[in-house]
Scaffold this active site. Structure first.
Site, PDB file in Angstrom:
ATOM      1  N   GLY A 174      40.450  38.389  45.089  1.00 21.05           N
ATOM      2  CA  GLY A 174      41.909  38.620  44.267  1.00 21.05           C
ATOM      3  C   GLY A 174      43.004  38.852  45.080  1.00 21.05           C
ATOM      4  O   GLY A 174      42.859  39.714  45.956  1.00 21.05           O
ATOM      5  N   ARG A 176      37.659  32.397  45.801  1.00 21.67           N
ATOM      6  CA  ARG A 176      36.532  32.803  45.366  1.00 21.67           C
ATOM      7  C   ARG A 176      35.683  31.702  46.008  1.00 21.67           C
ATOM      8  O   ARG A 176      35.846  30.492  45.491  1.00 21.67           O
ATOM      9  CB  ARG A 176      36.363  33.110  44.153  1.00 21.67           C
ATOM     10  CG  ARG A 176      37.392  34.254  43.825  1.00 21.67           C
ATOM     11  CD  ARG A 176      37.266  34.997  42.518  1.00 21.67           C
ATOM     12  NE  ARG A 176      38.297  35.623  41.964  1.00 21.67           N
ATOM     13  CZ  ARG A 176      38.741  36.863  42.070  1.00 21.67           C
ATOM     14  NH1 ARG A 176      37.794  37.799  43.024  1.00 21.67           N
ATOM     15  NH2 ARG A 176      39.621  37.570  41.756  1.00 21.67           N
ATOM     16  N   ASP A 190      35.683  44.495  47.208  1.00 24.66           N
ATOM     17  CA  ASP A 190      34.293  44.869  47.319  1.00 24.66           C
ATOM     18  C   ASP A 190      33.269  43.607  47.595  1.00 24.66           C
ATOM     19  O   ASP A 190      32.301  43.596  48.280  1.00 24.66           O
ATOM     20  CB  ASP A 190      33.496  45.654  46.256  1.00 24.66           C
ATOM     21  CG  ASP A 190      33.862  45.045  44.956  1.00 24.66           C
ATOM     22  OD1 ASP A 190      34.466  44.188  44.758  1.00 24.66           O
ATOM     23  OD2 ASP A 190      33.397  46.132  43.998  1.00 24.66           O
ATOM     24  N   THR A 198      42.984  45.266  47.433  1.00 23.33           N
ATOM     25  CA  THR A 198      42.610  44.689  45.908  1.00 23.33           C
ATOM     26  C   THR A 198      43.584  45.839  45.312  1.00 23.33           C
ATOM     27  O   THR A 198      43.838  47.114  45.613  1.00 23.33           O
ATOM     28  CB  THR A 198      41.297  44.970  45.772  1.00 23.33           C
ATOM     29  OG1 THR A 198      41.152  45.157  44.331  1.00 23.33           O
ATOM     30  CG2 THR A 198      40.545  46.337  46.294  1.00 23.33           C
ATOM     31  N   ASP A 201      42.813  47.052  42.628  1.00 22.88           N
ATOM     32  CA  ASP A 201      41.872  47.873  41.482  1.00 22.88           C
ATOM     33  C   ASP A 201      41.705  49.344  42.047  1.00 22.88           C
ATOM     34  O   ASP A 201      41.579  50.236  41.375  1.00 22.88           O
ATOM     35  CB  ASP A 201      40.685  47.356  41.536  1.00 22.88           C
ATOM     36  CG  ASP A 201      40.849  45.986  40.743  1.00 22.88           C
ATOM     37  OD1 ASP A 201      41.857  45.663  40.240  1.00 22.88           O
ATOM     38  OD2 ASP A 201      39.903  44.977  40.948  1.00 22.88           O
ATOM     39  N   ASP A 240      39.388  50.426  43.741  1.00 28.96           N
ATOM     40  CA  ASP A 240      38.015  50.572  43.489  1.00 28.96           C
ATOM     41  C   ASP A 240      37.231  50.829  44.637  1.00 28.96           C
ATOM     42  O   ASP A 240      35.816  50.516  44.513  1.00 28.96           O
ATOM     43  CB  ASP A 240      37.547  49.997  42.387  1.00 28.96           C
ATOM     44  CG  ASP A 240      37.452  48.411  42.789  1.00 28.96           C
ATOM     45  OD1 ASP A 240      38.163  48.321  43.975  1.00 28.96           O
ATOM     46  OD2 ASP A 240      36.925  47.694  42.023  1.00 28.96           O
ATOM     47  N   ARG A 285      56.813  52.098  16.582  1.00 24.60           N
ATOM     48  CA  ARG A 285      55.469  51.086  16.650  1.00 24.60           C
ATOM     49  C   ARG A 285      54.418  51.983  17.460  1.00 24.60           C
ATOM     50  O   ARG A 285      54.754  52.858  18.536  1.00 24.60           O
ATOM     51  CB  ARG A 285      55.653  49.959  17.314  1.00 24.60           C
ATOM     52  CG  ARG A 285      56.384  48.799  16.454  1.00 24.60           C
ATOM     53  CD  ARG A 285      56.881  47.723  17.238  1.00 24.60           C
ATOM     54  NE  ARG A 285      57.367  46.502  16.247  1.00 24.60           N
ATOM     55  CZ  ARG A 285      58.353  45.823  16.532  1.00 24.60           C
ATOM     56  NH1 ARG A 285      58.587  45.860  17.853  1.00 24.60           N
ATOM     57  NH2 ARG A 285      58.675  44.888  15.847  1.00 24.60           N
ATOM     58  N   ARG A 332      39.714  45.927  36.574  1.00 23.99           N
ATOM     59  CA  ARG A 332      38.292  45.441  36.417  1.00 23.99           C
ATOM     60  C   ARG A 332      37.451  46.809  35.767  1.00 23.99           C
ATOM     61  O   ARG A 332      37.803  47.123  34.826  1.00 23.99           O
ATOM     62  CB  ARG A 332      37.727  45.146  37.846  1.00 23.99           C
ATOM     63  CG  ARG A 332      37.958  43.722  38.183  1.00 23.99           C
ATOM     64  CD  ARG A 332      36.956  43.139  38.846  1.00 23.99           C
ATOM     65  NE  ARG A 332      37.408  42.085  39.805  1.00 23.99           N
ATOM     66  CZ  ARG A 332      36.511  41.229  40.530  1.00 23.99           C
ATOM     67  NH1 ARG A 332      35.389  41.225  40.272  1.00 23.99           N
ATOM     68  NH2 ARG A 332      37.120  40.455  41.217  1.00 23.99           N
TER      69      ARG A 332
HETATM   70  P1  ATP Z   1      38.860  41.814  44.014  1.00 23.15           P
HETATM   71  O1  ATP Z   1      38.401  43.136  43.792  1.00 23.15           O
HETATM   72  O2  ATP Z   1      40.284  41.792  43.982  1.00 23.15           O
HETATM   73  O3  ATP Z   1      38.421  40.618  42.821  1.00 23.15           O
HETATM   74  P2  ATP Z   1      36.780  40.705  45.827  1.00 23.15           P
HETATM   75  O4  ATP Z   1      37.056  40.705  47.411  1.00 23.15           O
HETATM   76  O5  ATP Z   1      36.007  41.981  45.081  1.00 23.15           O
HETATM   77  O6  ATP Z   1      38.693  41.184  45.446  1.00 23.15           O
HETATM   78  P3  ATP Z   1      35.263  38.729  44.926  1.00 23.15           P
HETATM   79  O7  ATP Z   1      35.652  37.543  44.008  1.00 23.15           O
HETATM   80  O8  ATP Z   1      34.510  39.643  44.135  1.00 23.15           O
HETATM   81  O9  ATP Z   1      36.518  39.498  45.078  1.00 23.15           O
HETATM   82  O10 ATP Z   1      34.612  38.378  46.239  1.00 23.15           O
HETATM   83  C1  ATP Z   1      35.400  37.555  47.231  1.00 23.15           C
HETATM   84  C2  ATP Z   1      34.424  36.396  47.778  1.00 23.15           C
HETATM   85  O11 ATP Z   1      33.189  37.186  48.677  1.00 23.15           O
HETATM   86  C3  ATP Z   1      33.169  35.705  46.867  1.00 23.15           C
HETATM   87  O12 ATP Z   1      34.034  34.534  46.355  1.00 23.15           O
HETATM   88  C4  ATP Z   1      32.304  35.263  47.572  1.00 23.15           C
HETATM   89  O13 ATP Z   1      32.663  33.916  48.339  1.00 23.15           O
HETATM   90  C5  ATP Z   1      31.967  36.164  48.700  1.00 23.15           C
HETATM   91  N1  ATP Z   1      30.921  37.202  48.082  1.00 23.15           N
HETATM   92  C6  ATP Z   1      31.103  37.905  47.224  1.00 23.15           C
HETATM   93  N2  ATP Z   1      29.839  38.568  47.071  1.00 23.15           N
HETATM   94  C7  ATP Z   1      28.726  37.798  47.902  1.00 23.15           C
HETATM   95  C8  ATP Z   1      27.461  37.923  48.179  1.00 23.15           C
HETATM   96  N3  ATP Z   1      26.681  38.788  47.605  1.00 23.15           N
HETATM   97  N4  ATP Z   1      27.067  37.229  49.121  1.00 23.15           N
HETATM   98  C9  ATP Z   1      28.016  36.390  49.968  1.00 23.15           C
HETATM   99  N5  ATP Z   1      29.175  36.220  49.631  1.00 23.15           N
HETATM  100  C10 ATP Z   1      29.762  36.959  48.705  1.00 23.15           C
END
Ligand code: ATP
Length: 335
Positions: A22, A83, A114, A137, A139, A141, A174, A183
């Protein structure tokens, strides 16, 4: 002659930066800092577009100092984000590695949450390209940094909306349920709830006691005609809409109007606050400095105003609890 100790690593010449998952306001400040720090240190810096998706497709371009001009004030990410399901497969990651190798890229700056760090960890363990992450991010988190890049802007956006809703809530007596993002974490809800003077804040980290909320709302009716309830999207009782219906059913007061507003993606956009620009800039610079000093498989964050490098395994695996004082503050101030 015997050689003792590890051989000195070959100095890094080419690095790449990407944003993934994100988007969050302040990612551009982070990209800018990584690119300019790299150039300042004599490196060739590349941008990978659309995160892991672009890594797999070879969407990689050389960046210069002017490539990141006039972006520090903008939300979103000039490198785009995505993603990628394919990166979760060994075949996808192999393609990504081949594209990085074709460009001679020896180090990565991964800006994301993460999920992005989970991917980066797997990729580093498979192919050994040094990687340092930056916590991008809204969040908040992620363990290993007091705040994540974009959190402050998201809170301020939510707060602005809550202020506006409060006007109409008061005008019509209200009860408003306002759903904010986060999340599985309640950080945005807690900070915007405190700042917005909410009567209740419902977060995934605590069990929401519906009967207690109803009881308090009934009691509050004697002194207040309107109420603001901030609901984190991951609350255990469900969405703001679900919770509103449960409360309405229990209150049984036809004279009372219940409303729901889901703030949604406005929380991801907008010009980053000064705090997010500074945080993004500091983390971007620290990531490149970390790579050059031999750090890898870790995230550059800021704790107590100091740069801290935390292994990806901890950033992903360790919990980041809410400050219980903040929750107590909401209870006390809502009387
Ligand atoms: P946000 O918290 O803002 O959503 P994020 O980095 O957690 O950001 P995700 O969509 O969970 O967003 O992860 C980003 C990308 O990381 C995924 O689309 C995927 O390509 C890669 N990714 C996540 N988990 C794995 C995994 N276990 N193995 C390989 N690649 C991964």
């Amino acid at each position: 002659m015997a050689i003792f100790g590890a051989l000195k690593p070959k100095p890094m010449k080419k690095i790449a930066v990407f944003t993934s998952g994100g988007d969050s306001p302040g990612m551009n400040a982070c990209i800018r800092a990584a690119v300019r720090t790299g150039i300042y240190k004599g490196l060739d810096v590349f941008g990978i577009y659309r995160g892991y998706e672009g890594m797999i497709e070879g969407d990689i371009k050389r960046l210069h100092s002017h490539s990141v001009s006039n972006i520090i004030q903008r939300g979103g990410t000039v490198l785009k984000s995505a993603r990628s399901m394919e990166f979760k497969t060994p075949e996808g990651r192999k393609k990504a590695f081949e594209n990085l190798s074709a460009h001679g890229i020896e180090g990565l700056v991964a800006i994301g949450g993460d999920g992005t760090f989970t991917g980066a960890k797997v990729f580093y363990e498979e192919f050994g390209i040094p990687t340092v992450g930056c916590p991008g991010t809204i969040d908040n988190d992620i363990y290993g940094t007091d705040y994540t890049i974009g959190f402050d802007t998201a809170v301020n956006t939510a707060l602005e909306a809550i202020d506006k809703i409060r006007d109409t809530a008061a005008a019509h007596d209200r009860i408003f349920f306002i759903e904010v993002m986060g999340r599985d974490a309640g950080f945005i809800a807690v900070e915007s709830g405190i700042g917005g003077g909410a009567e209740f804040v419902m977060v995934p980290e605590t069990q929401t006691d519906l009967d207690a909320v109803v009881k308090s709302l009934k009691k509050l009716r004697k002194t207040k005609t309107s109420s603001i309830i901030v609901v984190a999207e991951g609350d255990d009782l469900g969405s703001a809409d679900v919770i509103m219906k449960l409360v309405k059913e229990k209150i049984q007061d036809p004279s009372k109007e219940f409303k729901v507003t889901t703030l949604g993606h406005i929380q991801r956009g907008g010009n980053p606050t000064a705090r997010d620009r500074v945080l993004g800039s500091r983390c971007g610079m620290a990531a490149v400095e970390g790579l050059l000093s031999g750090k890898t498989n870790c995230m550059a964050g800021i704790m107590n105003e100091q740069v801290v490098y935390t292994p990806f395994a901890d950033c992903i695996g360790l919990p980041k609890p809410l400050n219980p004082d903040h929750l107590a503050l909401i209870d006390i101030l809502s009387i």
